[in-house]
Design an enzyme around this catalytic site. Structure first.
Site, short mmCIF file in Angstrom:
data_model
loop_
_atom_site.label_atom_id
_atom_site.label_comp_id
_atom_site.label_asym_id
_atom_site.label_seq_id
_atom_site.Cartn_x
_atom_site.Cartn_y
_atom_site.Cartn_z
N HIS A 127 0.85 -1.14 0.05
CA HIS A 127 -0.04 -0.02 -0.08
C HIS A 127 0.81 1.22 0.02
O HIS A 127 0.57 2.45 -0.43
CB HIS A 127 -0.81 0.05 1.02
N ARG A 149 -10.83 3.68 -1.15
CA ARG A 149 -10.34 2.96 0.18
C ARG A 149 -10.54 3.67 1.26
O ARG A 149 -9.95 4.86 1.49
CB ARG A 149 -8.75 2.61 0.07
N ARG A 178 -15.51 1.33 -0.04
CA ARG A 178 -15.28 0.10 0.57
C ARG A 178 -15.29 0.07 2.00
O ARG A 178 -14.60 1.14 2.64
CB ARG A 178 -14.01 -0.36 0.00
N GLU A 229 -11.13 -11.46 -3.60
CA GLU A 229 -9.45 -11.23 -3.45
C GLU A 229 -9.05 -12.10 -2.53
O GLU A 229 -7.59 -12.34 -2.49
CB GLU A 229 -9.37 -9.85 -2.93
N ASN A 278 -4.66 -7.42 -6.38
CA ASN A 278 -3.61 -7.44 -5.52
C ASN A 278 -3.54 -8.61 -4.51
O ASN A 278 -2.30 -9.23 -4.26
CB ASN A 278 -3.45 -6.06 -4.91
N ASP A 279 -4.49 -8.71 -3.93
CA ASP A 279 -4.56 -9.76 -2.95
C ASP A 279 -4.71 -11.13 -3.53
O ASP A 279 -4.29 -12.12 -2.95
CB ASP A 279 -5.68 -9.42 -1.76
N ARG A 295 2.88 -9.03 -0.80
CA ARG A 295 3.03 -8.05 -1.88
C ARG A 295 3.81 -6.98 -1.36
O ARG A 295 4.16 -6.20 -2.42
CB ARG A 295 1.48 -7.77 -2.15
N CYS A 347 -10.47 -4.24 -10.00
CA CYS A 347 -9.82 -2.67 -9.38
C CYS A 347 -8.59 -3.11 -8.87
O CYS A 347 -8.12 -2.23 -8.20
CB CYS A 347 -10.77 -2.18 -8.32
C1 PEP Z 1 -6.72 -5.54 -4.10
O1 PEP Z 1 -6.55 -6.30 -3.19
O2 PEP Z 1 -6.59 -6.09 -5.51
C2 PEP Z 1 -7.42 -4.34 -3.87
C3 PEP Z 1 -7.92 -3.59 -4.75
O3 PEP Z 1 -7.46 -4.01 -2.67
P1 PEP Z 1 -6.13 -3.48 -1.79
O4 PEP Z 1 -5.19 -3.22 -2.63
O5 PEP Z 1 -6.66 -2.31 -1.17
O6 PEP Z 1 -5.99 -4.34 -0.88
MG MG Z 2 -7.15 -6.14 -1.38
#
Ligand code: PEP
Ligand code: MG
Length: 593
Positions: free
Chosen positions: A206, A313, A349, A452, A475-476, A486, A523
């Site tokens: 993040h 977020r 979210r 995710e 991402n997750d 990550r 996303c």
């Molecule tokens: C993800 O996990 O792809 C996502 C969009 O949420 P975050 O990056 O906030 O975990």
């Molecule tokens: Mg996520």
């Protein structure tokens, strides 16, 4: 990681390499952050609180050791002599925290003198440091300095102090630090700070996402960064290639300035696409929305022509503060976004803290990080555990939903039971607000879930029956499918969006959504990379949400694509088992179309 350039005299040009996580070029004086001056709180500990205070100290000790071990792993990537020297130093710091006089002394002061842990550390460090200094020996004096550095780390971990000093850096500075949290990054003012680099951190964590949101060039995972630079040295960051140039020669600066102009020209050209629709060559309309980390990105989202906010977020509301935001404060923030988007949908979210984005006031509620924070009490699990969190958010969302189209999105959903519980909570909160005569969205906003977690993708049929839409969070999804942290730069090379397991899970989720006739968007960061656009559209996705700065390039890609051909190519790709073959099928297609 490697270090280039022949000269190693102080003041000569050196190039360090890391991961370019946020594009752009920054040139400016180095601000070397050691976390800034931390105000040490001082208070008396009651007899029945001594044990808890010692545990708090044990927690900070464990966190400090974990950080030092991570740094040691990183130092191994340095060239031989530097790796050795850095390794010795970090070993010394680790030893100072392992059953040492310092550790015993702090524990004793808490128990006997009844002072809080921070103050106990400060007192013990002061005494040990003075004793070393009094010996009049240069070697021991240096050890005294080491112990002060170790003490500052302990205090930082005890107070959970963000890098508050970052708000006040000199105009145009390049910030260099050991590690920066998303909350630290959120404190950087992009009008003052030119960019940042850190020893630790991965490309999809993040902190990286926050850097991209702020438009700050950033390089993470730079081994040896802090040992090669002095405050005020001129530094160039290349956030695209992942380079940090310390004390650049005049020609080097000129070369990077030219590169910066080229990049800026490209951005200007892309901004001309703003008013054009995101439509493929065979006339299929694609929705391109923006992800928001911070409300201040709203303007950028509008300027980029975002058709909505596909992911807000809400963590920004919880960062860098000691208390929790109430319903009213959240309502005002959400309403600002809904109004600002002027009738385009806004998807907010619920809180997604945990893993690499722990917010200070929630740390206690979480009861510590646990051995595997990424798998622990986080995101929707935390919201359902503490209904104060969830209800305040749902109330604010219901109220903001009366002002324009809004959708509620739930993070880290793994079972239908979680969705049902949130629906019940939503109905209860709605009833309570109605009774009080407060205006709310009627009917309530659509309730969707992030896909995710691999299990959620595999059970997408079941989740689709209970939710109004899906937002796929790659991402997750990649992190959990491939078991790759990550935000850990050491395994960043294994983080592969084109792994067949990841693609199958995306396909599975999309097909379940289409069968259930619910909306599905994507996303994660994949959505903002034009390399993947053809594949994602070919898999059936028609809605992509990304950082505002990415919309132009993705729109350009959409407009150049033939969807029938992309779908055919996606089918061919899904028949493959080998990552390399998948990558070449996709890249060949991208080169042609
Ligand atoms: C993800 O996990 O792809 C996502 C969009 O949420 P975050 O990056 O906030 O975990
Ligand atoms: Mg996520």
């Amino acid at each position: 990681m490697r270090t280039d350039d022949a000269a190693d005299k102080p003041g000569s040009e050196r190039v360090l390499h890391g991961l370019g996580v946020s594009p752009g070029i920054a040139v400016g004086p180095a601000f070397v952050s050691d976390g800034g001056e931390i105000a040490v709180p001082e208070y008396r500990v009651a007899a029945d609180c001594v044990e808890a205070e010692r545990e708090r100290f044990a927690g900070a000790l464990a966190a400090s050791l974990k950080q030092l071990k991570k740094l040691k792993g990183k130092a191994a990537a340095l060239p031989d002599s530097a790796a050795e020297e850095m390794g010795y130093l970090l070993d010394a710091h680790i030893a100072m925290l392992t059953n040492s006089r310092l550790v015993r002394g702090v524990a004793r002061r808490i128990a006997e003198e009844r002072v809080n842990a921070e103050r106990a550390v400060q007192m013990e460090i002061g005494e040990i440091g003075d004793r070393f200094a009094a010996m009049g020996d240069a070697y021991l004096a240096a050890r005294g300095e080491d112990i002060r550095v170790v003490g500052a780390r302990l205090i930082r971990n005890l107070t959970k102090t963000p890098y508050a000093a970052l708000q006040h850096v000199a105009e145009g500075a390049v910030i260099l630090a050991e590690e920066l949290t998303p909350a630290d990054t959120a404190l950087m003012d992009p009008r003052r700070v030119a960019g940042f680099a850190a020893v630790l951190g991965g490309p999809e964590g993040h902190t990286a996402i926050m850097a991209r949101a702020l438009g700050l060039p950033a390089v993470l995972g730079v081994a040896g960064l802090l040992t090669q630079v002095a405050p005020g040295d001129t530094v160039i960051l290349d956030g695209t290639e992942g380079a940090v140039v310390i004390n650049p020669r005049r020609e080097t600066i000129a070369r990077y300035e030219a590169l910066r102009e080229t990049l800026e020209r490209e951005v200007r050209q892309l901004s001309r696409l703003r008013r054009l629709p995101a439509v493929t060559r065979d006339a299929v309309e694609i929705t391109l929305q923006a992800n928001l980390e911070l409300p201040r990105e709203l303007e950028q989202a509008l300027a980029a022509g975002a058709q909505g906010l596909g992911l807000v977020r809400s963590e920004f509301l919880y960062m860098n503060r000691e208390d929790l935001p109430d319903e009213e404060e959240q309502f005002e923030a959400y309403r600002g976004l809904v109004r600002g988007m002027g009738g385009r949908p806004v998807t907010i979210r619920t809180l997604d803290v945990g893993g690499d984005k722990l917010a200070a006031p929630l740390a206690d509620m979480q009861g510590g990080e646990g051995a595997n924070p990424a798998l622990g009490l986080r995101a929707i699990r935390l919201s359902l555990r503490d209904r104060r969190l969830l209800d305040a958010q749902l109330g604010a969302m219901l109220r903001a939903g009366a002002e324009g189209p809004m959708r509620i999105l739930l993070p880290m959903i793994s079972s239908v039971d979680e969705i049902r519980k949130v629906r019940e909570a939503l109905a209860q909160v709605a009833r309570r607000l109605k009774r009080r005569g407060v205006k709310i969205a009627d009917p309530p906003p659509p309730l969707g879930v992030m896909i995710e977690i691999p299990g959620a993708a595999l059970a997408a049929d079941a989740l689709a029956a209970e939710s109004d839409f899906f937002a796929i969070g790659t991402n997750d999804l990649i992190q959990y499918t491939l078991a790759i942290d990550r935000s850990d730069e050491q395994v960043a090379h294994l983080y592969n969006p084109l792994h067949p397991a990841v693609l199958r899970l995306i396909q599975f989720a999309v097909e379940a959504a289409l069968r259930a006739r619910i909306g599905v968007s994507l996303c994660g960061e994949m959505a903002g990379d034009p390399r993947f656009t053809a594949l994602l559209l070919g898999l059936g996705i028609r809605d992509l949400s990304m950082a505002p700065g990415k919309i132009g390039r993705v729109k350009q890609r959409v407009r150049a694509l033939d969807l029938v051909a992309a779908t055919r190519r996606a089918r061919a790709i899904m028949d493959q088992l080998d990552d390399a073959r998948i990558a070449s099928l996709l890249d060949d297609f991208n080169d042609l179309a």
